[in-house]
Enzyme design. Structure first.
Site, PDB file in Angstrom:
ATOM      1  N   ASP A  15      -9.430  -0.728   4.189  1.00 39.64           N
ATOM      2  CA  ASP A  15     -10.773  -0.198   3.936  1.00 39.64           C
ATOM      3  C   ASP A  15     -11.416  -0.799   2.690  1.00 39.64           C
ATOM      4  O   ASP A  15     -12.187  -0.139   1.995  1.00 39.64           O
ATOM      5  CB  ASP A  15     -10.744   1.346   3.826  1.00 39.64           C
ATOM      6  CG  ASP A  15     -10.012   1.954   4.994  1.00 39.64           C
ATOM      7  OD1 ASP A  15     -10.318   1.562   6.128  1.00 39.64           O
ATOM      8  OD2 ASP A  15      -9.118   2.786   4.775  1.00 39.64           O
ATOM      9  N   LYS A  18     -13.622  -5.476   4.291  1.00 39.18           N
ATOM     10  CA  LYS A  18     -13.381  -6.858   4.740  1.00 39.18           C
ATOM     11  C   LYS A  18     -14.433  -7.304   5.744  1.00 39.18           C
ATOM     12  O   LYS A  18     -14.829  -8.468   5.759  1.00 39.18           O
ATOM     13  CB  LYS A  18     -11.986  -6.964   5.386  1.00 39.18           C
ATOM     14  CG  LYS A  18     -10.858  -6.695   4.433  1.00 39.18           C
ATOM     15  CD  LYS A  18      -9.504  -6.768   5.114  1.00 39.18           C
ATOM     16  CE  LYS A  18      -9.181  -5.604   6.000  1.00 39.18           C
ATOM     17  NZ  LYS A  18      -8.941  -4.324   5.328  1.00 39.18           N
ATOM     18  N   ALA A  41      -7.571  -0.457  13.226  1.00 34.76           N
ATOM     19  CA  ALA A  41      -8.504  -1.039  12.247  1.00 34.76           C
ATOM     20  C   ALA A  41      -9.898  -0.459  12.443  1.00 34.76           C
ATOM     21  O   ALA A  41     -10.223   0.052  13.504  1.00 34.76           O
ATOM     22  CB  ALA A  41      -8.549  -2.541  12.429  1.00 34.76           C
ATOM     23  N   GLY A  42     -10.687  -0.548  11.411  1.00 39.08           N
ATOM     24  CA  GLY A  42     -12.075  -0.123  11.534  1.00 39.08           C
ATOM     25  C   GLY A  42     -12.938  -0.955  10.615  1.00 39.08           C
ATOM     26  O   GLY A  42     -12.853  -0.840   9.398  1.00 39.08           O
ATOM     27  N   HIS A  43     -13.699  -1.858  11.188  1.00 39.60           N
ATOM     28  CA  HIS A  43     -14.601  -2.680  10.379  1.00 39.60           C
ATOM     29  C   HIS A  43     -16.012  -2.202  10.661  1.00 39.60           C
ATOM     30  O   HIS A  43     -16.381  -2.035  11.819  1.00 39.60           O
ATOM     31  CB  HIS A  43     -14.542  -4.147  10.794  1.00 39.60           C
ATOM     32  CG  HIS A  43     -13.170  -4.721  10.730  1.00 39.60           C
ATOM     33  ND1 HIS A  43     -12.601  -5.141   9.571  1.00 39.60           N
ATOM     34  CD2 HIS A  43     -12.263  -4.952  11.693  1.00 39.60           C
ATOM     35  CE1 HIS A  43     -11.390  -5.597   9.817  1.00 39.60           C
ATOM     36  NE2 HIS A  43     -11.160  -5.488  11.102  1.00 39.60           N
ATOM     37  N   GLN A 237      -6.125  -3.972   8.170  1.00 41.33           N
ATOM     38  CA  GLN A 237      -5.290  -3.238   7.207  1.00 41.33           C
ATOM     39  C   GLN A 237      -5.160  -4.071   5.913  1.00 41.33           C
ATOM     40  O   GLN A 237      -6.082  -4.792   5.596  1.00 41.33           O
ATOM     41  CB  GLN A 237      -3.922  -2.858   7.790  1.00 41.33           C
ATOM     42  CG  GLN A 237      -4.007  -1.817   8.882  1.00 41.33           C
ATOM     43  CD  GLN A 237      -4.276  -2.403  10.251  1.00 41.33           C
ATOM     44  OE1 GLN A 237      -3.673  -3.386  10.638  1.00 41.33           O
ATOM     45  NE2 GLN A 237      -5.159  -1.801  11.008  1.00 41.33           N
ATOM     46  N   THR A 252       1.884   0.103   8.104  1.00 40.28           N
ATOM     47  CA  THR A 252       1.596  -0.128   9.509  1.00 40.28           C
ATOM     48  C   THR A 252       2.733  -1.009  10.060  1.00 40.28           C
ATOM     49  O   THR A 252       3.654  -1.369   9.324  1.00 40.28           O
ATOM     50  CB  THR A 252       0.183  -0.735   9.693  1.00 40.28           C
ATOM     51  OG1 THR A 252      -0.153  -0.689  11.074  1.00 40.28           O
ATOM     52  CG2 THR A 252       0.089  -2.168   9.165  1.00 40.28           C
TER      53      THR A 252
HETATM   54  P1  IMP Z   1      -0.783   2.931  11.958  1.00 43.75           P
HETATM   55  O1  IMP Z   1      -1.277   1.570  11.628  1.00 43.75           O
HETATM   56  O2  IMP Z   1      -1.722   3.711  12.836  1.00 43.75           O
HETATM   57  O3  IMP Z   1       0.618   2.916  12.468  1.00 43.75           O
HETATM   58  O4  IMP Z   1      -0.731   3.767  10.580  1.00 43.75           O
HETATM   59  C1  IMP Z   1       0.194   3.435   9.544  1.00 43.75           C
HETATM   60  C2  IMP Z   1      -0.450   3.603   8.162  1.00 43.75           C
HETATM   61  O5  IMP Z   1      -1.459   2.615   8.006  1.00 43.75           O
HETATM   62  C3  IMP Z   1      -1.166   4.951   7.952  1.00 43.75           C
HETATM   63  O6  IMP Z   1      -1.030   5.322   6.601  1.00 43.75           O
HETATM   64  C4  IMP Z   1      -2.614   4.634   8.265  1.00 43.75           C
HETATM   65  O7  IMP Z   1      -3.509   5.516   7.617  1.00 43.75           O
HETATM   66  C5  IMP Z   1      -2.710   3.230   7.695  1.00 43.75           C
HETATM   67  N1  IMP Z   1      -3.762   2.429   8.341  1.00 43.75           N
HETATM   68  C6  IMP Z   1      -3.742   1.845   9.557  1.00 43.75           C
HETATM   69  N2  IMP Z   1      -4.878   1.171   9.784  1.00 43.75           N
HETATM   70  C7  IMP Z   1      -5.641   1.314   8.690  1.00 43.75           C
HETATM   71  C8  IMP Z   1      -6.928   0.798   8.313  1.00 43.75           C
HETATM   72  O8  IMP Z   1      -7.597   0.061   9.026  1.00 43.75           O
HETATM   73  N3  IMP Z   1      -7.366   1.187   7.074  1.00 43.75           N
HETATM   74  C9  IMP Z   1      -6.636   1.956   6.253  1.00 43.75           C
HETATM   75  N4  IMP Z   1      -5.435   2.425   6.553  1.00 43.75           N
HETATM   76  C10 IMP Z   1      -4.937   2.115   7.760  1.00 43.75           C
END
Ligand code: IMP
Length: 437
Positions: A15, A18, A41-43, A237, A252
């Site tokens: 976050d 990017k 992910a979230g862009h 991430q 992740t």
């Molecule tokens: P997962 O990727 O869903 O398995 O989550 C594993 C960890 O990565 C958790 O703490 C999520 O909050 C974090 N995480 C996964 N994707 C993002 C992202 O795009 N931004 C911030 N944190 C993320």
């Protein structure tokens, strides 16, 4: 001699903003590649007054003349991808060509169920990311290429549905979870072969109708390079969430660090500039250590001003001061050549700012990020105090000299400490609100 390619990756816990930097750099790159992660992910790309939250699609999608590639290292949910693309096509007329690595693993409904059980302790996004990578490593995954034949796909789904039923039952027992009637129905749905085959093959047909093709991304990128095109690698991430180099187990399941780029794209760029994206303060979603976390009013102010709520899950993000111990680690792990400091404008109006330059545990002072969670949990951050600034920069600053003097000092301290130039500074959410140096 190859072309100069660029990677944009996160230096903190995700976050960092990017998407905005990728969107900017996409101007002079022709191919944009995502190499790891998935719908976690979230862009958010902002164009004019329109906001485009993207989860799986690379940020360069808004440029019609570009090619976007979802690399083999990404985990793909075709249902989400079809939805995302449909929504995008309704709002924008033309977009980039989109290609998917045929070796990319598919996120299946049972992965989402398993993530709901095993991901709680970590605070995962619940999108099935971890279990999909787990199955890839265990060699019981289904890949994009398997969708090409309905017979092959349905045979695999039938086989792995049986395997996953056993797994899910075992996990429920292990975690002593008694699912409610509604949860039981969801689990059954996630294991119903005909339903899954129909939904996935329908989504795939839809994607093909949108012009999406499954390709050998290694070949696509090699050909692009030979044709003189520049490739932009878009990390999802961030460094501290890397499965190997992050805050294990609060990570992740992929490699957001620079190494992930080679595996996840199948192409080794010989000439690569690494841009590390560093938010002017720090945030983290989910569980795990966060030495500069602010659990007071200042943290709330950062959350409100910075709109620090997850793009994917809407969860409030934990907020804190910028941590240069983390910064040094990210520079080292990724070989960062230049920094993009984002959201500097969010700090405007704060009287005093703090930056962590070291940690202390008892009498021991650390300037290097410790790998051991047991140590990290107990460290206290050692801060340098800096003056804040009041003036608006979002509307005024387009050159470094336009920034308030105190803001210039803040940036310069980061540069000096990390010995890496800050090349871009985000001063607002819009496309133009960026200072280049
Ligand atoms: P997962 O990727 O869903 O398995 O989550 C594993 C960890 O990565 C958790 O703490 C999520 O909050 C974090 N995480 C996964 N994707 C993002 C992202 O795009 N931004 C911030 N944190 C993320």
């Amino acid at each position: 001699m190859q072309n100069q390619h660029t990677a944009v990756l996160g230096m903190q816990w995700g976050d960092e903003g990017k998407g905005k930097i990728v969107d900017h750099l996409a101007h002079d790159h022709q191919v944009i590649v995502r190499y790891q992660g998935g719908t976690n992910a979230g862009h958010t790309v902002v164009v004019g007054k329109k906001k485009f939250p993207l989860h799986l699609i690379p940020s360069g999608i808004l440029y019609p003349e570009k090619t976007c590639v979802i690399g083999d290292g990404v985990v793909v949910n075709p249902l989400v991808l079809a939805e995302e693309l449909e929504a995008l096509d309704k709002r924008v007329g033309k977009r980039a060509t989109l290609l998917i690595g045929s070796k990319a693993q598919l996120i299946m409904p049972w992965h989402i169920v398993r993530d709901g059980i095993t991901g709680k302790k970590i605070g995962t996004t619940g999108r099935g990311i971890g279990p999909t990578y787990t199955d890839a490593t265990a060699r019981v995954g289904i890949r994009v290429m398997d969708l090409a034949s309905k017979l092959r796909f349905s045979t695999m789904v039938a086989q792995y549905a049986v395997y996953n039923r056993e797994l899910i039952e075992g996990l429920l027992r292990y975690y002593q979870i008694k699912p409610t009637a509604a949860e039981k129905t969801k689990i059954e749905q996630a294991l119903t072969v005909d339903d899954i085959v129909r939904k996935y093959t329908d989504a795939w047909e839809k994607l093909k109708a949108f012009g999406i093709a499954a390709v050998d991304t290694s070949q696509t990128l090699d050909e692009a390079d030979r044709a003189g095109k520049r490739i932009l690698y878009e990390g999802a991430q961030a460094t501290l969430l890397d499965i190997t180099h992050g805050d294990y187990p609060f990570v992740t399941s992929s490699h957001p660090t620079v190494g992930g780029l080679f595996i996840g794209s199948g192409f080794r760029p010989r000439e690569l500039t690494v841009i590390g994206v560093l938010k002017a303060y720090a945030t983290r979603v989910g569980e795990g250590p966060f030495p500069t976390e602010l659990t007071n009013r200042t943290g709330e102010i950062l959350r409100e001003r910075g709109h620090e709520y997850g793009t994917t899950t809407g969860r409030p993000r934990r907020c804190g001061w910028l941590d240069l111990v983390v910064g040094e680690y990210a520079v080292r792990i990724n070989g960062v050549d230049g920094i993009a400091m984002t959201k500097l404008d969010i700090l405007s109006g704060m009287k005093k700012l703090q930056l962590a330059l070291a940690y202390r545990k008892g009498k021991v002072v650390m300037t290097r990020y410790p790998a051991d969670q047991a140590v990290l949990e107990k460290v206290e951050s050692q801060y340098v105090n800096m003056n804040g600034w009041r003036d608006d920069m979002t509307n005024k600053a387009r050159a470094f000299s336009d920034l308030p003097k105190a803001a210039q000092k803040y940036v310069e301290l980061v540069e000096e400490y990390l010995t890496v130039p800050v090349k871009y500074i985000g001063v607002g959410p819009g496309r133009e609100e960026l200072v280049r140096r």
